[in-house]
Design an enzyme around this catalytic site. Structure first.
Site, PDB file in Angstrom:
ATOM      1  N   GLU A  94       0.786  -1.243   0.000  1.00 51.28           N
ATOM      2  CA  GLU A  94       0.000   0.000   0.000  1.00 51.28           C
ATOM      3  C   GLU A  94       0.814   1.289   0.000  1.00 51.28           C
ATOM      4  OE1 GLU A  94      -2.783  -0.109   3.239  1.00 51.28           O
ATOM      5  OE2 GLU A  94      -4.015  -1.593   2.253  1.00 51.28           O
ATOM      6  N   GLU A  97      -5.325  -8.756   1.879  1.00 51.46           N
ATOM      7  CA  GLU A  97      -5.933  -8.352   3.160  1.00 51.46           C
ATOM      8  C   GLU A  97      -7.427  -8.165   2.969  1.00 51.46           C
ATOM      9  OE1 GLU A  97      -4.280  -4.801   5.005  1.00 51.46           O
ATOM     10  OE2 GLU A  97      -2.243  -5.513   4.653  1.00 51.46           O
TER      11      GLU A  97
HETATM   12  C1  PNW Z   1      -4.199  -1.655   5.696  1.00 51.21           C
HETATM   13  N1  PNW Z   1      -8.317   2.827   3.562  1.00 51.21           N
HETATM   14  O1  PNW Z   1      -4.262  -0.257   5.696  1.00 51.21           O
HETATM   15  C2  PNW Z   1      -2.795  -2.026   6.150  1.00 51.21           C
HETATM   16  O2  PNW Z   1      -2.089  -2.765   5.186  1.00 51.21           O
HETATM   17  C3  PNW Z   1      -2.717  -2.681   7.492  1.00 51.21           C
HETATM   18  O3  PNW Z   1      -1.443  -2.523   8.031  1.00 51.21           O
HETATM   19  C4  PNW Z   1      -3.809  -2.129   8.385  1.00 51.21           C
HETATM   20  O4  PNW Z   1      -3.688  -2.562   9.700  1.00 51.21           O
HETATM   21  C5  PNW Z   1      -5.127  -2.544   7.787  1.00 51.21           C
HETATM   22  O5  PNW Z   1      -5.244  -2.150   6.441  1.00 51.21           O
HETATM   23  C6  PNW Z   1      -6.333  -2.011   8.556  1.00 51.21           C
HETATM   24  O6  PNW Z   1      -6.337  -0.615   8.522  1.00 51.21           O
HETATM   25  C7  PNW Z   1      -5.304   0.462   5.159  1.00 51.21           C
HETATM   26  O7  PNW Z   1      -8.475   3.992   3.976  1.00 51.21           O
HETATM   27  C8  PNW Z   1      -5.424   1.776   5.532  1.00 51.21           C
HETATM   28  O8  PNW Z   1      -9.089   2.359   2.680  1.00 51.21           O
HETATM   29  C9  PNW Z   1      -6.413   2.576   4.988  1.00 51.21           C
HETATM   30  C10 PNW Z   1      -7.298   2.044   4.076  1.00 51.21           C
HETATM   31  C11 PNW Z   1      -7.178   0.732   3.700  1.00 51.21           C
HETATM   32  C12 PNW Z   1      -6.175  -0.049   4.239  1.00 51.21           C
END
Ligand code: PNW
Length: 457
Positions: free
Chosen positions: A166, A361
């Protein structure tokens, strides 16, 4: 119609180093940017929570792998802490750091679990941060050295690699919006330069993983790149809505750093999005020269899917956002529950990039806590899993090559700037004792895997 998952499907759970390991100074490791901000600017993190101990996985990995094995997964996605492997700005590898990951990999394999390794899940070494981080012109080469060191040690056993997780988050939120470490608000031009540097680093690391793994064995590695699953889902299955949603999914939008195509078009299509020079040519005119040549082929695309935007076809052209149904479910972190993203997301991404898709994920944050009988009931996560996986099975049934699913996350863990408030785990963690309690969803996930999805229907 056969809607169960293929027998050879990859079923896994995912974590990342900074969020679970702790042991931030153990075995010769030094600080990453997250360790640094937790220590010196604790007010940046909700409740001033710190990742220094996290779930203490560094010392408890064997217990965690036992729990993982009980769930019945055949794969585990984790990330490597760069600061464990290169604790300082000097080319000497810290072999103690590699020893830890070697044990982890061997313990996975001994339990019949394939290790899926992410090299960079946001925990930039502090020494590199002080030298400009992703804006240091040598950052891609430094990352390549890191990738080589890890692949030399693990490349005879690890088949699946992911270079980056990401970039939208660590560049968009980290360097531009000031919400993630290092909490910078750089001008767009600099943040875009960092994005180019990461694409270049992906290219160099991909080459290094192939070269170093090949020299240590005959293993044919598979290398992927992981994106935030930015998806617009159509309000109806009508052709116009579907076309509008598909187009909208890949637009650069208001903030190009938060798009998927900024990173994926160069990597998988060998070109930059057309919109880029048109809209941001004044900011960074020499995109192409900065990125080319991209010659390595990337084997799979990792999609982290949580939620989606709902759209319909606009009156004249393009897409229009539609409102969510009244009272639509949202998770603890505020993201709307949109199971259809598991149908449309992989479909749209496959149609554009034509490579196998892995759901690297998917999961949700809930207000979980132990009940009077000591068990943790999480009916919302059970329903979430069922709804999302039903959609995924529909997608696979339509012929989209989705080859694996990783639940985020194995354990409750350090949710970045939200600290420990958000619980994403299949396993509950009591942070005062580090006791683990598998939640009800863990047992539901076990049944899903054991029946190749039959229990979903
Ligand atoms: C992911 N959004 O982050 C990360 O890869 C993980 O480390 C994290 O713990 C997990 O998702 C849960 O947050 C994201 O805004 C952060 O769509 C933001 C978004 C999506 C994924």
């Amino acid at each position: 119609m056969n809607r169960v998952f293929p027998k050879q499907f990859t079923w896994g759970a995912a974590t990342s180093a900074c969020q679970i390991e702790g042991g931030v100074l153990a075995g010769g490791r030094t600080f990453s940017i997250w360790d640094h901000y937790c220590q010196w600017q604790p007010e940046k993190i909700l409740n001033e929570d710190s990742c220094h101990e996290a779930t203490d996985h560094f010392h408890r990995f064997s217990e965690d792998l036992d729990l993982l094995q009980q769930i019945g997964v055949n794969a585990y996605r984790f990330s490597i802490s760069w600061s464990r492997i290169f604790p300082n700005f000097c080319p000497t590898v810290n072999s103690e750091g590699l020893d830890f990951y070697e044990r982890l990999v061997d313990e996975c394999l001994r339990r019949g679990i394939q290790p899926w390794v992410t090299l960079y899940h946001w925990d930039l070494p502090l020494w590199l941060h002080y030298r400009g981080g992703w804006l240091n012109p040598s950052a891609p080469e430094l990352f390549q050295e890191f990738a080589s060191a890890v692949a030399k040690r693990l490349g005879d056993r690890v088949i699946h690699w992911m270079t980056f997780n990401e970039p939208q988050c660590f560049i968009g939120k980290g360097l531009y919006e000031g919400e993630h470490a290092p909490f910078f608000r750089l001008p767009l031009r600099d943040a875009l330069l960092a994005a180019m540097s990461v694409i270049r680093a992906h290219e160099l690391a991909t080459e290094a993983i192939r070269r170093c793994s090949a020299s240590s064995s005959g293993v044919k590695v598979k290398i992927g790149f992981v994106t935030v699953g930015i998806v617009s889902v159509p309000a109806t299955e009508g052709e116009a809505d579907v076309a509008a949603a598909e187009e909208d999914t890949f637009l650069l939008g208001e903030n190009p750093l938060w798009s998927a195509s900024l990173y994926l078009d160069p990597i998988f299509l060998g070109r930059i999005p057309e919109e880029l020079p048109q809209r941001f040519g004044n900011v960074l005119p020499d995109w192409i020269e900065r990125m080319l040549p991209l010659t390595q082929c990337t084997d799979f695309l990792g999609l982290n899917l949580y939620t989606a935007k709902r759209v319909c076809a606009g009156k004249e052209r393009g897409a229009m956002k539609v409102l969510s149904p009244p009272g639509s479910a949202t998770t603890n972190i505020g993201w709307e529950v949109v199971p259809e993203c598991m149908y449309w997301g992989p479909k749209f991404y496959y149609q554009r990039y034509k490579v196998p898709i892995i759901i690297t994920e998917n999961g949700m944050a809930a207000h979980d806590w132990p009940s009077v009988d000591g068990k943790v009931y999480d009916p919302q996560r059970v329903a979430f899993l069922r709804e999302y996986l039903l959609q995924l099975s529909g997608c696979i049934n339509d012929g989209v090559p989705v080859e694996g699913y990783f639940h985020w996350s194995l354990l409750d863990n350090f949710e970045w700037a939200m600290g420990y408030r958000m619980r994403f785990g299949l396993i509950y963690v009591d942070y005062s004792t580090q006791k683990r309690i598998p939640k009800e969803s863990a047992s539901f996930y076990r049944q899903i895997i054991a029946t190749s999805g039959e229990v979903l229907f």
